[in-house]
Design an enzyme around this catalytic site. Structure first.
Site, short mmCIF file in Angstrom:
data_model
loop_
_atom_site.label_atom_id
_atom_site.label_comp_id
_atom_site.label_asym_id
_atom_site.label_seq_id
_atom_site.Cartn_x
_atom_site.Cartn_y
_atom_site.Cartn_z
N LYS A 66 0.85 -1.19 0.00
CA LYS A 66 0.00 0.00 0.00
C LYS A 66 0.88 1.23 0.00
CE LYS A 66 -1.63 2.34 3.36
NZ LYS A 66 -2.30 3.15 4.37
N ASP A 99 -3.41 4.24 -2.01
CA ASP A 99 -4.42 4.62 -1.01
C ASP A 99 -4.30 6.12 -0.72
OD1 ASP A 99 -6.43 4.36 0.89
OD2 ASP A 99 -5.00 3.91 2.50
N ASP A 112 -13.25 14.87 -3.71
CA ASP A 112 -13.34 16.19 -4.32
C ASP A 112 -14.61 16.24 -5.17
OD1 ASP A 112 -12.56 18.78 -5.42
OD2 ASP A 112 -10.51 18.22 -4.87
N THR A 139 -10.96 3.89 10.27
CA THR A 139 -10.92 3.04 11.47
C THR A 139 -10.50 3.80 12.71
OG1 THR A 139 -8.71 2.32 10.81
CG2 THR A 139 -10.54 0.87 10.24
#
Length: 239
Positions: free
Chosen positions: A36, A63, A68, A127
């Site tokens: 990632k 990521d 927008d 999270t």
């Protein structure tokens, strides 16, 4: 699951790394298949880090959590798709029009260079947020679980390929969506790890049992004294 299948389930988050750190880490952890690239690394190194990771035959979850107006999100996903990444994250709360435009633009960009189109994944609720945070910071009375389900449904109806959710919402989502709708899960911690800034966490084996498609794991591997051993240990745990 055999080892290759378990490796494919783990996306290692390269947070806190620069380009040299990234290369060194991957040379020492040759079994890592998925990585990632987040805001910090991409801001430091730019698209060149993507080119280098592709040369190392790594699969890439970019990521950057785009959020927008529809036109900007579409233009951005069009350009990012041309980099040849495998997964792109966008905020589901940008709305259905922005999500649909992002998906369509990514297909157009990859098609122009004859690349495999990336999966577009909707970020639901970070999270780091709890229901109390939503109420205190945004005056949102909805509990996290319900908001995640709502944003996952928006992602699905907008034609996205999956969503990012915490492990705690996996069971409910997997009862609704089949395996074609990817559930990518951060907030993964081993039993002896600290929570850090994550509020909604789970161990890797539990998350997969609950329906996760892929697990995003960072510090448990990258900050380990023996990163390669930690990665392989997690592979064995979920095997």
């Amino acid at each position: 699951m055999i080892l290759n299948q378990t490796q494919e389930k783990i996306i290692v988050a390269l947070d806190g790394f620069d380009l040299d750190d990234t290369i060194s880490f991957l040379e020492n952890c040759p079994k890592v298949e998925w990585v990632k690239v987040g805001l910090e690394l991409f801001t430091k190194e730019g698209p060149e880090v993507i080119n280098i990771l592709k040369k190392m035959n790594k699969r890439i979850f970019l990521d950057l959590k785009f959020f927008d107006i529809p036109n900007t999100m579409g233009s951005t996903c069009y350009q990012v798709a041309k980099l040849g990444v495998d997964i792109i994250s966008v905020h589901a709360s940008a709305g259905s029009k922005a999500l649909k435009v992002s998906k369509e633009a990514s297909l157009k960009g990859s098609r122009e260079l004859n690349l495999k189109p990336p999966k577009i994944i909707g970020v639901t609720v970070l999270t780091s947020f709890s229901s109390l945070d939503l109420k205190t910071d945004f005056n949102i009375e909805t509990v996290v679980d319900d908001l995640v389900l709502s944003l996952a449904e928006l992602s699905y109806k907008s034609g996205l390929d999956g969503c990012v959710c915490s492990p705690l919402e996996l069971k409910k989502l997997r009862l609704i969506y089949n395996d074609d709708f990817q559930l990518i899960t951060p907030g993964i911690r081993l039993e002896n790890n600290t929570k850090d800034d994550q509020q909604r966490i789970m161990t890797p084996d539990q998350a997969l049992l609950n329906g996760a498609s892929k697990l995003v794991i960072g510090r448990s591997i990258t900050q380990s004294k023996e990163p390669n051993k930690s990665f392989l240990d997690i592979c064995r745990i979920i095997n």
